[in-house]
Design a protein around this motif. Structure first.
Motif, mmCIF file in Angstrom:
data_model
loop_
_atom_site.group_PDB
_atom_site.id
_atom_site.type_symbol
_atom_site.label_atom_id
_atom_site.label_comp_id
_atom_site.label_asym_id
_atom_site.label_seq_id
_atom_site.Cartn_x
_atom_site.Cartn_y
_atom_site.Cartn_z
ATOM 1 N N UNK A 7 0.832 -1.213 0.000
ATOM 2 C CA UNK A 7 0.000 0.000 0.000
ATOM 3 C C UNK A 7 0.864 1.259 0.000
ATOM 4 N N UNK A 8 1.873 1.271 0.832
ATOM 5 C CA UNK A 8 2.759 2.438 0.900
ATOM 6 C C UNK A 8 3.428 2.694 -0.445
ATOM 7 N N UNK A 9 3.786 1.638 -1.146
ATOM 8 C CA UNK A 9 4.464 1.809 -2.432
ATOM 9 C C UNK A 9 3.573 2.541 -3.427
ATOM 10 N N UNK A 10 2.308 2.154 -3.509
ATOM 11 C CA UNK A 10 1.394 2.838 -4.425
ATOM 12 C C UNK A 10 1.250 4.304 -4.049
ATOM 13 N N UNK A 11 1.116 4.564 -2.768
ATOM 14 C CA UNK A 11 0.978 5.948 -2.298
ATOM 15 C C UNK A 11 2.239 6.758 -2.617
ATOM 16 N N UNK A 12 3.395 6.171 -2.372
ATOM 17 C CA UNK A 12 4.647 6.886 -2.580
ATOM 18 C C UNK A 12 4.885 7.169 -4.057
ATOM 19 N N UNK A 13 4.718 6.167 -4.905
ATOM 20 C CA UNK A 13 4.961 6.364 -6.335
ATOM 21 C C UNK A 13 3.986 7.391 -6.900
ATOM 22 N N UNK A 14 2.727 7.342 -6.473
ATOM 23 C CA UNK A 14 1.747 8.306 -6.978
ATOM 24 C C UNK A 14 2.094 9.725 -6.532
ATOM 25 N N UNK A 15 2.487 9.889 -5.282
ATOM 26 C CA UNK A 15 2.848 11.225 -4.795
ATOM 27 C C UNK A 15 4.089 11.745 -5.515
ATOM 28 N N UNK A 53 5.833 16.479 -16.122
ATOM 29 C CA UNK A 53 6.965 15.644 -16.494
ATOM 30 C C UNK A 53 6.836 14.245 -15.893
ATOM 31 N N UNK A 54 6.271 14.169 -14.704
ATOM 32 C CA UNK A 54 6.117 12.879 -14.051
ATOM 33 C C UNK A 54 5.143 11.964 -14.758
ATOM 34 N N UNK A 55 4.306 12.542 -15.629
ATOM 35 C CA UNK A 55 3.315 11.744 -16.347
ATOM 36 C C UNK A 55 3.884 11.161 -17.633
ATOM 37 N N UNK A 56 5.083 11.582 -18.008
ATOM 38 C CA UNK A 56 5.706 11.065 -19.216
ATOM 39 C C UNK A 56 6.259 9.664 -18.949
ATOM 40 N N UNK A 57 5.946 8.723 -19.819
ATOM 41 C CA UNK A 57 6.361 7.334 -19.618
ATOM 42 C C UNK A 57 7.873 7.205 -19.510
ATOM 43 N N UNK A 58 8.624 8.063 -20.196
ATOM 44 C CA UNK A 58 10.082 7.963 -20.190
ATOM 45 C C UNK A 58 10.664 8.164 -18.792
ATOM 46 N N UNK A 59 9.911 8.802 -17.908
ATOM 47 C CA UNK A 59 10.412 9.054 -16.561
ATOM 48 C C UNK A 59 9.959 7.993 -15.557
ATOM 49 N N UNK A 60 9.330 6.946 -16.034
ATOM 50 C CA UNK A 60 9.151 5.672 -15.345
ATOM 51 C C UNK A 60 8.053 5.620 -14.281
ATOM 52 N N UNK A 61 7.619 6.747 -13.760
ATOM 53 C CA UNK A 61 6.750 6.710 -12.590
ATOM 54 C C UNK A 61 5.359 6.156 -12.899
ATOM 55 N N UNK A 62 4.799 6.497 -14.053
ATOM 56 C CA UNK A 62 3.456 5.984 -14.373
ATOM 57 C C UNK A 62 3.503 4.479 -14.620
ATOM 58 N N UNK A 63 4.524 4.022 -15.329
ATOM 59 C CA UNK A 63 4.653 2.582 -15.565
ATOM 60 C C UNK A 63 4.911 1.816 -14.285
ATOM 61 N N UNK A 64 5.725 2.408 -13.402
ATOM 62 C CA UNK A 64 6.012 1.763 -12.124
ATOM 63 C C UNK A 64 4.747 1.642 -11.294
ATOM 64 N N UNK A 65 3.960 2.700 -11.260
ATOM 65 C CA UNK A 65 2.694 2.688 -10.505
ATOM 66 C C UNK A 65 1.751 1.612 -11.039
ATOM 67 N N UNK A 66 1.652 1.505 -12.354
ATOM 68 C CA UNK A 66 0.754 0.503 -12.947
ATOM 69 C C UNK A 66 1.226 -0.917 -12.636
ATOM 70 N N UNK A 67 2.522 -1.140 -12.719
ATOM 71 C CA UNK A 67 3.044 -2.478 -12.468
ATOM 72 C C UNK A 67 2.887 -2.893 -11.010
ATOM 73 N N UNK A 68 3.008 -1.933 -10.092
ATOM 74 C CA UNK A 68 2.930 -2.257 -8.669
ATOM 75 C C UNK A 68 1.504 -2.436 -8.168
ATOM 76 N N UNK A 69 0.537 -2.047 -8.986
ATOM 77 C CA UNK A 69 -0.854 -2.032 -8.531
ATOM 78 C C UNK A 69 -1.290 -3.392 -7.993
ATOM 79 N N UNK A 70 -0.966 -4.455 -8.706
ATOM 80 C CA UNK A 70 -1.458 -5.775 -8.313
ATOM 81 C C UNK A 70 -0.658 -6.370 -7.155
ATOM 82 N N UNK A 71 0.453 -5.741 -6.755
ATOM 83 C CA UNK A 71 1.215 -6.264 -5.622
ATOM 84 C C UNK A 71 0.367 -6.264 -4.342
#
Length: 654
Positions: free
Chosen positions: A385-393, A401-419
């Motif tokens: 749970x903390x990971x999703x909150x942290x990556x989103x924040x 810039x954080x919404x650009x896929x090249x900067x990894x945060x959106x993809x990381x958030x999506x991948x961690x969702x099912x954890x």
């Protein structure tokens, strides 16, 4: 006051402390990631992504990054802690690769290792560890989810042919969400209800071949789960079985066996204990996921904090723009998350040590296994749970810039969702933790009516020494000093933070025990109704227990820091974590009379005026201590912003 700028964090020493006991293994896996460019390619089509990840897994095998947890004949050293450490680092490469590793080694191969015996090790384990036979872990069913004890797949022994017949009776009993099931898996460890002579013996595990040369074997059905919200490098799918026959010896029989003539025996008499022992042998999934998501938080914070130290916005009174990290709100957004992540790092190190001690036999008792399972369940739930909150924040803190896929945060958030869902739904995990806490409470206070509750309300406390899996101590009644300055002086003391955190856990459990108490003749329906009524309270109590464990692990880690400057900085960081937990739960402390309003107000004031300003100069060095190279972080966000600001300054001067 700038005295905090005169001290410096020893980045190298703290970096080693953060890497922990298996630092060399972590470094090796990181080097393999960079050397072989085992990176996620954002936007890669699903079919290509799946094949890329399978090839990358075999690259890890060839580089010696996967065999740590197995016997020497398979290239390993039977080092469970090293195995999980390597897994945890793979989130820096691609979470899909991490989970592909987890399916093959943490689930499929480990089930053979820990649930099987020498025959299975010699027959099946070598090809599993080498990935010659990619495998699936067929436990979860569509209709049963977290209720593993109720799964519908059956394994019926046929004494005439000396075979088990594996069968899926209905659509509810399809094995679902399984990595390697849709395409790559050639075998599966299948969990099924074992029957002999018409008698049911509960859930057991079987080694079942499912494909040969890429084609499904007779009686085996497979469906592709298709495109998911994340982790699309994993070929998740469903498996079902139409009277598939496997030899009697394919029963993974460490804890139970069936003779040739169909006689069932077990080294564990209780069916319930036998079930939980088999599942407990696979607790490493929860332990390793905890470490994986903590690493993901390091990555997100590295990206966001470095960007915030370069990005400037809004002119101040002097006409100069300030970096966004200089704004109090931005510090509030990121620095408490940094503090909590450090707490998670140190907590996970203790958990990993505990796991290693159990699975190497250094400390393998019923009690130590129960402790491990309890702390692992709490840690997995909170950390994911903390990971999703942290990556989103962190994503939001980087703006557009954080919404650009090249900067990894959106993809990381999506991948961690099912954890938060696999290896046990988080809410179910916390219910298990709460039940353990209630059991510890009952053992500590054996009066039939749990009659200690009144003494807690009155603030009269005794002492209880209970192991790390349960309750830890009692807190004294808080006395209001009446002064904000004096109040914060009291609360900021280590022992008083500990008292407040432990008191909350203990009081919540005491109240639950009292509320769940059933007077009169035993009534299963009444007990079920009571449990359902207080289910949310159970989860809140378990969460509070997890927060206490985090604070204690951080505090224990402080005692290992030799450099005084570093210890001071990390003490401020620990205090920020502790104060943040108190602030988030002020309503509980006020309602239950543990804090006065002035003391509650002092907590927020101390965070904003003391802790955040003290830690702001050290934000960069604290992420430096994660020791993440540019090749692991793989974003130029902060560097590009720095260059842009420099170019802009040159233009202004001209």
């Amino acid at each position: 006051m700038n005295f905090n700028e005169d001290i410096q964090l020893d980045v190298e020493a703290i970096g080693e402390r953060v890497l922990g006991r298996w630092a060399d293994v972590r470094r090796h896996t990181r080097s393999v990631i960079e050397e072989h460019k085992l990176f996620k390619q954002e936007g890669q089509p699903m079919a290509e992504h799946r094949e890329t990840v399978l090839k990358q897994l075999r690259t890890l095998v060839a580089a010696g990054a996967t065999q740590h947890g197995f016997q020497s004949e398979f290239g390993g050293t039977m080092n469970p802690g090293a195995s999980l450490s390597s897994f945890e680092e793979l989130v820096f490469a691609d979470p899909s690769l991490q989970i592909k590793y987890g399916v093959q080694y943490g689930l499929f191969s480990s089930a053979i290792l820990y649930l099987g015996t020498e025959y299975h090790h010699k027959t099946f384990l070598g090809s599993a560890v080498s990935t010659e036979i990619p495998g699936a872990f067929a436990m979860t069913e569509t209709g049963h989810g977290s209720d593993v004890a109720s799964i519908g797949t059956t394994a019926t022994y046929d004494a005439d042919t000396k075979e088990f017949v594996i069968h899926t009776p209905d659509r509810h009993s399809y094995k679902d969400y399984l990595g390697n099931a849709a395409l790559h898996g050639h075998a599966a460890v299948v969990f099924a209800q074992l029957y002999t002579g018409g008698e049911k013996h509960g859930v057991h595990a079987f080694y079942v071949p499912i494909r040969k040369r890429g084609k499904l074997l007779p009686g085996v059905g497979s469906e592709d789960d298709g495109l998911k919200g994340g982790l699309n490098g994993i070929d998740n799918g469903r498996l079902h079985f139409d009277s598939v026959r496997v030899p009697r010896t394919n029963l993974l029989n460490r804890y139970a066996d069936v003779s040739e003539d169909g006689v069932y025996t077990s080294v564990i008499e209780s069916s319930g204990r036998r079930f939980f022992t088999q599942l407990g042998a696979l607790v490493q999934g929860r332990v390793s996921l905890t470490g994986g998501v903590v690493n993901a938080q390091k990555l997100a914070l590295d990206i966001a904090i470095r960007y915030s130290l370069e990005r400037k916005q809004f002119p101040g009174p002097d006409g100069e723009e300030k970096t966004i990290m200089d704004y109090g709100r931005h510090q509030r957004r990121l620095l408490p998350l940094l503090a909590r992540t450090y707490a998670q790092v140190f907590t996970h190190q203790e958990l990993l040590d505990q796991f290693h001690a159990v699975f190497t036999g250094q400390n393998d008792t019923d009690e130590s296994r129960q402790d491990l399972e309890t702390v692992a369940a709490a840690s997995k739930a909170l950390s994911s749970w903390y990971a999703l909150e942290t990556v989103q924040e962190c994503r939001e803190a980087c703006g557009g810039q954080g919404f650009m896929a090249e900067h990894r945060l959106t993809g990381l958030r999506a991948d961690l969702d099912v954890y938060v869902t696999f290896e046990g739904d988080n809410n179910v995990m916390l219910q298990l933790v709460a039940k353990r806490l209630l059991g510890d409470y009952a053992k500590a206070f054996k009066s039939p009516d749990f009659g200690t509750l009144a003494s807690y309300v009155a603030g009269q406390v005794g002492e209880a020494t209970i192991n790390r899996g349960g309750l830890r101590g009692l807190a004294q009644k808080m006395v209001d000093f009446g002064s904000t300055a004096r109040s914060v002086g009291y609360v900021k003391e280590e022992e008083h933070q500990h008292q407040l955190l432990t008191d909350r856990v203990h009081t919540m459990i005491a109240k639950l025990a009292n509320n769940l108490k059933h007077s009169g003749p035993k009534n299963a329906q009444k007990q079920a109704e009571l449990f359902n009524r207080y289910q949310n309270d159970l989860i809140l109590a378990a969460k509070a227990h997890g927060e206490l464990i985090l604070w204690e692990a951080f505090t224990s880690a402080l005692k290992t820091i030799e450099d005084e400057d570093s210890k001071q900085i990390l003490t401020w960081l620990r205090d920020l974590y502790g104060f943040s937990v108190l602030e988030e739960n002020l309503s509980w402390y006020l309602i239950n009379g543990r804090l006065s309003s002035s003391r509650a107000e002092a907590i927020t004031e101390y965070i904003d005026t003391r802790l955040l300003p003290r830690l702001r100069p050290h934000a960069e060095s604290l992420v430096d201590a994660f020791l993440l190279t540019p090749g692991l972080v793989r974003t130029t966000l902060a560097a590009d912003e720095k260059e842009r600001q420099a170019t802009r300054s040159q233009l202004v001067r001209k």
